[in-house]
Design a protein around this motif. Structure first.
Motif, PDB file in Angstrom:
ATOM      1  N   ALA A 290       0.858  -1.188   0.000  1.00 44.85           N
ATOM      2  CA  ALA A 290       0.000   0.000   0.000  1.00 44.85           C
ATOM      3  C   ALA A 290       0.888   1.231   0.000  1.00 44.85           C
ATOM      4  O   ALA A 290       1.742   1.385   0.886  1.00 44.85           O
TER       5      ALA A 290
ATOM      6  N   PHE B 283      -2.545   0.642  -4.463  1.00 49.47           N
ATOM      7  CA  PHE B 283      -2.404  -0.679  -3.847  1.00 49.47           C
ATOM      8  C   PHE B 283      -1.884  -1.600  -4.936  1.00 49.47           C
ATOM      9  O   PHE B 283      -2.559  -1.857  -5.936  1.00 49.47           O
TER      10      PHE B 283
ATOM     11  N   ILE C  18      -6.157  -2.364   4.015  1.00 50.64           N
ATOM     12  CA  ILE C  18      -5.671  -1.220   3.246  1.00 50.64           C
ATOM     13  C   ILE C  18      -5.918   0.039   4.065  1.00 50.64           C
ATOM     14  O   ILE C  18      -7.074   0.368   4.373  1.00 50.64           O
TER      15      ILE C  18
ATOM     16  N   THR D 198      -4.160   5.506   1.282  1.00 50.73           N
ATOM     17  CA  THR D 198      -3.496   4.724   0.232  1.00 50.73           C
ATOM     18  C   THR D 198      -3.861   5.274  -1.139  1.00 50.73           C
ATOM     19  O   THR D 198      -5.037   5.379  -1.480  1.00 50.73           O
TER      20      THR D 198
END
Length: 232
Positions: A189, A221, A214, A218
């Motif tokens: 991430a 990814f 996550i 972020t």
């Protein structure tokens, strides 16, 4: 055809083999282009985020309904050699049959999509959802919409996920990888400026399944060897 190397779910492989014996029988989230699988980091190492590293687009083919790009037959010409099409079959075929092509052949593709989805889901619903995300069941979106609407819950679930690759601005939360071999799945991430916020799995580990949180913030990814992702 994607050059991205994937490891489909075991159920899809087994069922796909059986289906091929019975019959002769796929939109981008972020618009990145496919690159070669060469030069990717080893499965035990974090995914490379450098500009020279491999980037495969994270897509969700379950969101796409493909139609012919060229001329198509008018609805009044959509007639089988014998018998007749049902109302739902006519709705499915409308705008989908290329000029001078047998509409029965196009209908067969849709029917095979329904059959494969139903058979796969009867053994493993995750396998069916993963195949939809990856676009491995040709014409599934239109087929579900017109020919087998009872499979709509699988399609709705698949539209929540995305494939391995580079997913831009993912919603934060917990996701699980739909892969038959979790030991090959690596992920990272990335936040603002490419800062690594999280990555996994730890080197040397061989997890039986992969679940990822996550984090908020972020921006990308990046994953490989994970096949597809679904919110947990």
């Amino acid at each position: 055809m994607r050059t991205t190397t994937r490891r489909p779910l075991a159920g899809v492989l087994v069922l796909g083999t059986a289906l091929l014996a019975l019959s002769a029988c796929g939109s981008s989230d972020d618009g990145d282009k496919d690159d070669s699988a060469a030069g990717r980091p080893a499965a035990s190492a974090p995914v490379s985020a450098s500009p020279s590293g491999s980037k495969a687009p994270a897509r969700n083919e379950a969101a796409k309904e493909a139609k012919p790009s060229g001329p198509v037959e008018s609805d009044d010409k959509l007639k089988p050699a014998t018998g007749s099409f049902t109302k739902k079959e006519k709705e499915y075929l409308s705008g989908r049959v290329p000029k001078n092509m047998d509409p029965a052949a196009v209908l067969q593709t849709g029917q095979e999509a329904c059959d494969r989805l139903k058979l796969t889901a009867s053994h493993d619903k995750d396998a069916a959802v993963g195949a939809l995300i990856a676009g491995e069941i040709p014409d599934a979106v239109a087929a579900v919409g017109r020919l087998c609407p009872e499979q709509q819950p699988l399609l709705d679930r698949a539209r929540q996920g995305f494939t391995e690759g580079t997913k831009k601005n993912p919603s934060p939360g917990t996701y699980r990888a739909l892969t038959a071999d979790a030991s090959t799945c690596t992920w990272q991430a990335l936040g603002a400026g490419g800062k690594s916020l999280a990555s996994g799995p730890p080197q040397g580990t061989k997890p039986e399944k992969v679940t990822v949180d996550i984090p908020a913030g972020t921006e990308k990814f990046v994953s490989q060897g994970c096949y597809a992702w679904l919110p947990a």
